[in-house]
Scaffold this motif. Structure first.
Motif, PDB file in Angstrom:
ATOM      1  N   SER A 186      -5.353   0.488   5.320  1.00 43.16           N
ATOM      2  CA  SER A 186      -4.752   1.675   5.643  1.00 43.16           C
ATOM      3  C   SER A 186      -5.477   2.842   5.053  1.00 43.16           C
ATOM      4  O   SER A 186      -5.504   4.104   6.182  1.00 43.16           O
ATOM      5  CB  SER A 186      -3.299   1.482   5.202  1.00 43.16           C
ATOM      6  N   MET A 187      -5.868   2.974   3.786  1.00 40.36           N
ATOM      7  CA  MET A 187      -6.620   3.998   3.543  1.00 40.36           C
ATOM      8  C   MET A 187      -7.913   4.390   4.480  1.00 40.36           C
ATOM      9  O   MET A 187      -8.127   5.516   4.630  1.00 40.36           O
ATOM     10  CB  MET A 187      -7.279   3.752   2.340  1.00 40.36           C
ATOM     11  N   GLY A 237      -7.337  -1.630   0.782  1.00 37.80           N
ATOM     12  CA  GLY A 237      -7.688  -0.157   1.439  1.00 37.80           C
ATOM     13  C   GLY A 237      -7.872  -0.197   2.866  1.00 37.80           C
ATOM     14  O   GLY A 237      -8.667   0.723   3.467  1.00 37.80           O
ATOM     15  N   ARG A 262      -8.543   7.772   7.353  1.00 34.30           N
ATOM     16  CA  ARG A 262      -9.547   8.603   7.294  1.00 34.30           C
ATOM     17  C   ARG A 262     -10.573   8.588   8.822  1.00 34.30           C
ATOM     18  O   ARG A 262     -11.483   9.339   8.872  1.00 34.30           O
ATOM     19  CB  ARG A 262     -10.561   8.330   6.225  1.00 34.30           C
ATOM     20  N   LYS A 317      -7.866  14.007   4.218  1.00 34.89           N
ATOM     21  CA  LYS A 317      -8.220  12.937   3.784  1.00 34.89           C
ATOM     22  C   LYS A 317      -9.621  12.608   4.184  1.00 34.89           C
ATOM     23  O   LYS A 317     -10.142  12.737   5.364  1.00 34.89           O
ATOM     24  CB  LYS A 317      -7.399  11.736   4.629  1.00 34.89           C
ATOM     25  N   ASP A 320     -12.820   9.947  -0.736  1.00 36.01           N
ATOM     26  CA  ASP A 320     -11.959   9.076  -1.535  1.00 36.01           C
ATOM     27  C   ASP A 320     -11.893   7.451  -1.648  1.00 36.01           C
ATOM     28  O   ASP A 320     -11.393   6.998  -2.579  1.00 36.01           O
ATOM     29  CB  ASP A 320     -10.616   9.512  -0.919  1.00 36.01           C
ATOM     30  N   VAL A 321     -12.656   7.062  -0.894  1.00 33.86           N
ATOM     31  CA  VAL A 321     -12.856   5.345  -0.848  1.00 33.86           C
ATOM     32  C   VAL A 321     -13.738   4.798  -1.669  1.00 33.86           C
ATOM     33  O   VAL A 321     -14.953   5.056  -1.541  1.00 33.86           O
ATOM     34  CB  VAL A 321     -13.090   4.806   0.773  1.00 33.86           C
TER      35      VAL A 321
END
Length: 502
Positions: free
Chosen positions: A223-224, A221, A228, A187, A191-192
């Motif tokens: 939790s995303m 976002g 990371r 992760k 990606d964000v």
């Protein structure tokens, strides 16, 4: 005849030495285990009896008594099987008694004499090193225990191998340490899409081990971003890896003997009980806050956790340790973790969207976030509003800066803090600084002090909040490689200290 072997009983992360005394005396045939054993220890006599039968060893038709000393210390777990069997083998003359007395043993016996892996091999190895004794354990637990350099660790697969080793028929080679496990996932912050302010907050939090709270609508976002965090944290130092692995060893969470250098990332569900979070249960086991020691504890949907569960976090957040107090046990576990939490702004999640908010807005927001007490909110260093991501932003190319670049800056900032706090026991990151040390490393100049005083008056900062601003500002200066904290650093720290949206 009386013979002795040694094992350990676990109290927190401490493995206390236990002397296993075995006496074979005239009388009616019996096999008793005394010394405050629990059910698993009491059942050891049946497993030992069956394992001996599998080796064609007949127990003498006498009274066999096993005493676990000190007798007032509770004995729990199946790892007492092997030391009881070892003491009995010495008592009936199959192995030399002096060899058994030089050994600390732990392991569970199967009915056919196989040695089954048990939890706690690493703390047991530390005790063996301190006592100057050899550690005998099941073969799968050997690589884990062998990480303690000062201890000689022998891993055996069966009780037959143990007998052959002690009688000189076939020597068992000492166990080698297992491979260090990186544990890093794939992760990446790249990606964000968007959320640049949130990425900056993550970097600051990781650099100084600051607690952060993210509030935003579903799908923004949160939790995303939290997932990371491990990708930008530096690996555990050898001392930190040993501290963390000892806790994980007690819970049987070390796989294949490998010690992980990655910082723990724990994310319990919001239905978790108080014992699961803080520690406790029948054996006063460590909870999630201790399993996250030296790492990250992520609490998603923070207001959904039970109020008593959340309040148990307040003391460990300040002290870095938790005392699990029960009627028959008082156990202290380390719990120096970084708390990352996420919450929706209200029950429905769309408080700021007039087209989607429920009919109770804005009162539903105050009621929902009101489940988080003021004292707990005050312990978050960074309060962050995470806005929704526009669908058009998802078409943008990935960010040029990923976790690797951010991790380099975080590592440099942490190295700076390591040098700064060298010679100060218990201080590792800026989040640990307090009192005179904090005033020295983050002293504001006249202009910065005026800004802080005005902000404290305007937003009602508590004394705790004021000191947390100083710590965050010091971390921001470290990321900028500045020796002194300047006004812009305090200003950015204050921007993350504003009360969350309600």
């Amino acid at each position: 005849m009386t013979a002795r072997s040694y094992t350990v009983a676990f109290q927190g992360v401490e493995a206390r030495l236990v002397e296993v005394q075995c006496a074979v005396a005239p009388g009616l045939p019996a096999f008793s285990v005394v010394g405050l054993p629990d059910k698993a220890v009491s059942e050891a006599r049946e497993r030992v009896r069956a394992a001996f039968a599998a080796m064609s060893i007949a127990l003498p038709s006498r009274r066999i008594t096993v005493n676990l000393s000190p007798a007032d210390l509770p004995k729990e777990g199946s790892h007492f099987d092997l030391p009881i069997g070892l003491a009995l083998l010495a008592a009936i003359g199959i192995i030399p008694a002096e060899k058994a007395e030089e050994t600390i043993a732990l392991g569970e016996l199967s009915l056919d004499g196989q040695l089954m892996p048990v939890a706690g091999a690493l703390p047991a190895a530390v005790t063996a090193a301190e006592e100057g004794r050899m550690l005998l354990c099941p073969k799968p637990s050997g690589p884990e225990a062998a990480w303690v350099d000062a201890a000689q660790v022998i891993g055996a697969a069966t009780l037959t191998e143990v007998v052959q080793h002690f009688t000189g028929q076939r020597r068992i080679e000492p166990s080698a340490p297992g491979e260090a496990v990186s544990g890093l996932g794939g992760k990446d912050l790249r990606d964000v899409k968007g959320q640049e302010q949130a990425k900056r907050a993550l970097e600051i939090a990781a650099a100084g081990r600051h607690h952060m709270l993210m509030i935003g609508p579903p799908g923004s976002g949160k939790s995303m971003l939290a997932a990371r965090l491990p990708s930008i944290l530096p690996p555990l130092s050898p001392a930190e890896a040993l501290e963390t692995s000892m806790i994980h060893s007690l819970c049987g969470l070390i796989d294949a003997g490998g010690i992980s250098r990655a910082r723990p990332f724990r994310e319990p569900h919001h239905t978790a009980s108080m014992a699961a979070i803080a520690g406790g249960g029948r054996r006063a086991q460590p909870g999630e806050i201790s399993l996250a020691h030296n790492g990250v504890l992520f609490l998603d949907e923070l207001p959904e956790f039970g109020r008593p569960v959340l309040e148990t976090l307040r003391q460990p957040l300040e002290s870095g340790e938790v005392m699990v107090a029960r009627a028959n046990a008082h156990v202290k576990y380390p719990s120096r973790f970084m708390l990352a939490a996420a919450a929706n702004p209200c029950k429905c999640g769309y408080l700021a969207d007039a087209n989607r908010a429920c009919s109770r807005a804005p009162m539903c927001g105050a009621d929902y976030l009101g489940r988080i007490s003021g004292p707990l909110l005050d312990r978050f260093d960074l309060h962050l509003d995470v806005p929704p991501v526009d669908v058009s932003d998802l078409e943008l190319p990935p960010s040029a800066e990923g976790s690797a670049q951010v991790a380099q800056r975080v590592a440099v900032a942490r190295e700076t803090q390591t040098e700064r706090f060298r010679g100060f026991p218990g201080l590792r990151q800026n989040a640990d600084a307090e009192g005179a040390v904090l005033e020295d490393i983050a002293a504001p100049d006249a202009e910065s002090r005026d800004l802080l005083l005005r902000a404290a008056e305007r937003f009602g900062l508590s004394a705790r909040g004021y000191h947390r601003v100083l710590r965050v500002a010091r971390t921001i200066a470290d990321l900028a490689c500045e020796d002194r904290v300047q006004r812009q650093h305090f200003a950015e720290a204050l921007s993350f200290r504003l009360p969350p949206s309600r």
